[in-house]
Design an enzyme around this catalytic site. Structure first.
Site, PDB file in Angstrom:
ATOM      1  N   ASP A  13     -45.958 -47.046  33.468  1.00  0.00           N
ATOM      2  CA  ASP A  13     -46.580 -48.459  33.508  1.00  0.00           C
ATOM      3  C   ASP A  13     -45.453 -49.077  34.252  1.00  0.00           C
ATOM      4  O   ASP A  13     -45.459 -50.502  33.907  1.00  0.00           O
ATOM      5  CB  ASP A  13     -47.420 -49.120  32.617  1.00  0.00           C
ATOM      6  CG  ASP A  13     -48.619 -48.194  32.139  1.00  0.00           C
ATOM      7  OD1 ASP A  13     -49.096 -47.410  32.828  1.00  0.00           O
ATOM      8  OD2 ASP A  13     -48.460 -47.939  30.814  1.00  0.00           O
ATOM      9  N   LYS A  16     -44.408 -48.105  39.341  1.00  0.00           N
ATOM     10  CA  LYS A  16     -43.945 -46.959  40.012  1.00  0.00           C
ATOM     11  C   LYS A  16     -44.612 -47.058  41.262  1.00  0.00           C
ATOM     12  O   LYS A  16     -44.098 -47.062  42.398  1.00  0.00           O
ATOM     13  CB  LYS A  16     -44.076 -45.663  39.481  1.00  0.00           C
ATOM     14  CG  LYS A  16     -42.982 -45.229  38.484  1.00  0.00           C
ATOM     15  CD  LYS A  16     -43.127 -44.043  37.868  1.00  0.00           C
ATOM     16  CE  LYS A  16     -44.384 -44.035  37.052  1.00  0.00           C
ATOM     17  NZ  LYS A  16     -44.475 -44.246  35.742  1.00  0.00           N
ATOM     18  N   GLY A  40     -51.896 -43.987  36.907  1.00  0.00           N
ATOM     19  CA  GLY A  40     -52.633 -44.837  37.461  1.00  0.00           C
ATOM     20  C   GLY A  40     -51.927 -45.981  38.320  1.00  0.00           C
ATOM     21  O   GLY A  40     -51.080 -46.683  37.718  1.00  0.00           O
ATOM     22  N   HIS A  41     -51.829 -46.030  39.573  1.00  0.00           N
ATOM     23  CA  HIS A  41     -51.071 -47.081  40.111  1.00  0.00           C
ATOM     24  C   HIS A  41     -51.954 -48.178  40.943  1.00  0.00           C
ATOM     25  O   HIS A  41     -52.972 -47.849  41.388  1.00  0.00           O
ATOM     26  CB  HIS A  41     -50.396 -46.444  41.531  1.00  0.00           C
ATOM     27  CG  HIS A  41     -49.305 -45.196  40.987  1.00  0.00           C
ATOM     28  ND1 HIS A  41     -48.458 -45.224  40.037  1.00  0.00           N
ATOM     29  CD2 HIS A  41     -48.872 -44.061  41.518  1.00  0.00           C
ATOM     30  CE1 HIS A  41     -47.751 -44.490  39.883  1.00  0.00           C
ATOM     31  NE2 HIS A  41     -48.026 -43.683  40.687  1.00  0.00           N
ATOM     32  N   GLN A 224     -45.971 -40.990  34.484  1.00  0.00           N
ATOM     33  CA  GLN A 224     -45.719 -41.324  33.038  1.00  0.00           C
ATOM     34  C   GLN A 224     -43.927 -41.628  33.123  1.00  0.00           C
ATOM     35  O   GLN A 224     -43.628 -42.118  34.075  1.00  0.00           O
ATOM     36  CB  GLN A 224     -46.072 -40.037  32.304  1.00  0.00           C
ATOM     37  CG  GLN A 224     -47.479 -39.973  31.968  1.00  0.00           C
ATOM     38  CD  GLN A 224     -48.084 -39.118  32.968  1.00  0.00           C
ATOM     39  OE1 GLN A 224     -47.749 -37.965  33.409  1.00  0.00           O
ATOM     40  NE2 GLN A 224     -49.290 -39.694  33.303  1.00  0.00           N
TER      41      GLN A 224
END
Ligand code: IMP
Length: 430
Positions: A13, A16, A40-41, A224
């Site tokens: 988190d 990225k 999750g982006h 990650q």
């Protein structure tokens, strides 16, 4: 060498998605090589938020080919939904923009059920997984009974493979009090996914090799982060894949001679979701402020993230493990108004001093950070576009991170929008 690997340097988190999206504009291809929809982006373009879990963040640039490499684990129902969602918004019109490796493993409903049932039964000893079935899918891959994308496209092979998995996993699920889905239920759903995804499935290693051979700019997007790596992270509170940069080799079929630069993403403070040791965690009003101002709630699960001071021990270790050529420092704007700021430079645990992250969970759980205090600043940073626009205290904070991690900061993010970025050096040219 026009390849760049982007990896998380903390517990995930780090932002990225924004950084990948930024460089994807200059890349011909963005490829993922590990993890799945546990990632999750959140991408913000012109105020509009798009969250992607599987498809690389480069998808918002129509000229960029997106690849899901063999090392990624794919939940086809999530992927189909993501494709439809993007297509509805005018993205991904051409199926050739997305290439999925035929050797990537498939997450089945039994994997999700097992992940959640296990976590529930562990109660306060749970890892705090995202519950997406990632761990059980990688387990079946290593146990040589997994189902790959190419297998899902072959109905008769798929049925046999599902039988094999149900024979192993069914009794275990029953032990947890869960009824395993039947082969018919699984096949009815997955046959549909297979047809929907067939146009995208190919030998992606070849697609990547062709891109390399023709001098294309390729960005490898890690998911990650270093401290969640199954070997190098805070085991057992980790994800089930390797996350360090070297994994591009096995997870996308790229030979070492083709990879060079690695950009590590680090938040200007530290966050972690799920359980496990977190030496610089703040369970006070500063931690609450970071969570609130930084919007620290998971893009995948919505869980509140644990927040703490910047930990130079962690980022230094990540820099060593992945050979970081540079650091993209994100969310610097969130620190405005906090004074003084602290950075952990080492730990003390069990009468020992550590300049690295100890492997022992108990040593890490008992670690007391050795802090260095730095002046904070109160200015709003969101308008800064050059290093010189930053207050002196913020410049000093960044320089100290560079010294402590022995890595140059090459990008600074001061807000969620694309343009709220200070680029110091082009990472493809580091
Ligand atoms: P899993 O990957 O769902 O098995 O979860 C294992 C651990 O990794 C848990 O602590 C999760 O919270 C963490 N994790 C997995 N993916 C991410 C991510 O993208 N960001 C942050 N933490 C993650």
């Amino acid at each position: 060498m026009p390849t760049l690997i982007i990896v998380g340097a903390q517990w995930g988190d780090e932002g990225k998605g924004k950084v990948v999206d930024h460089f994807a504009a200059h890349a011909d291809m963005v490829a993922r090589y590990q993890g799945g929809n546990n990632a999750g982006h959140t991408l913000v373009v012109d105020g509009e938020r798009t969250v992607v879990h599987l498809i690389p963040a480069g998808v918002l640039h129509p000229g960029t080919t997106c690849v899901l490499g063999n090392g990624v684990v794919i939940d086809p129902s999530v992927l189909c939904e993501e494709i439809s969602g993007l297509q509805k918004r005018g993205y991904l019109g051409d199926p050739a923009q997305l290439r999925i490796d035929e050797r990537a493993h498939v997450i089945l409903p039994v994997h999700r059920l097992l992940d959640r049932a296990r976590e529930q039964s562990l109660a306060d000893r749970a890892i705090g997984t995202t519950g997406r079935g990632i761990g059980p899918c990688y387990e079946d891959k290593a146990a040589r009974r997994g189902v790959r994308m190419v297998d899902m496209l072959d109905p008769s092979y798929f049925r046999d493979a599902v039988d094999k998995i149900l024979a192993e996993r069914g009794p275990l699920l029953k032990l947890y009090g869960e009824e395993p889905p039947s082969r018919e239920e699984i096949c009815a759903e997955y046959d549909g996914h297979a047809e929907r995804l067939r146009p995208y499935v190919t030998d992606a290693t070849e697609v990547i090799a062709d891109a390399i051979a023709t001098g294309k700019r390729i960005l490898f997007e890690g998911a990650q982060a270093a401290m969640l790596d199954v070997d190098h992270g805070t085991y057992p509170f980790v994800t089930s894949s390797n996350t360090v940069a070297g994994v591009v080799g096995s997870g996308a079929g790229v030979a070492p001679k083709h990879v060079g630069r690695v950009l590590g993403i680090a938040k200007s403070y530290t966050t972690r979701v799920g359980a496990g040791p977190f030496p610089t965690e703040l369970e006070d009003e500063v931690g609450a402020r970071l969570r609130q101002v930084g919007g620290e709630f998971g893009a995948t699960t919505g869980r509140p993230r644990r927040c703490g001071w910047f930990d130079a021990v962690v980022v230094r270790q990540a820099a060593r493990l992945s050979g970081l050529s540079g650091i993209a420092l994100t969310k610097l704007d969130v620190l405005s108004g906090i004074h003084p700021l602290k950075i952990a430079t080492a730990y003390e645990s069990g009468g020992r001093r550590y300049d690295r992250v100890p492997a022992s969970v108990s040593a890490l759980a008992g670690a007391r950070p050795v802090y260095e205090e730095l002046d904070g600043w109160s200015e709003d940073l969101s308008g800064a576009r050059r290093f010189e626009d930053l207050p002196t205290a913020a410049q000093r904070y960044i320089s100290r991170i560079e010294e402590l991690t022995a890595t140059p900061v090459t990008l600074i993010s001061v807000g969620a929008e694309r343009e709220e970025t200070i680029l110091l050096r082009d990472p493809f040219l580091l």
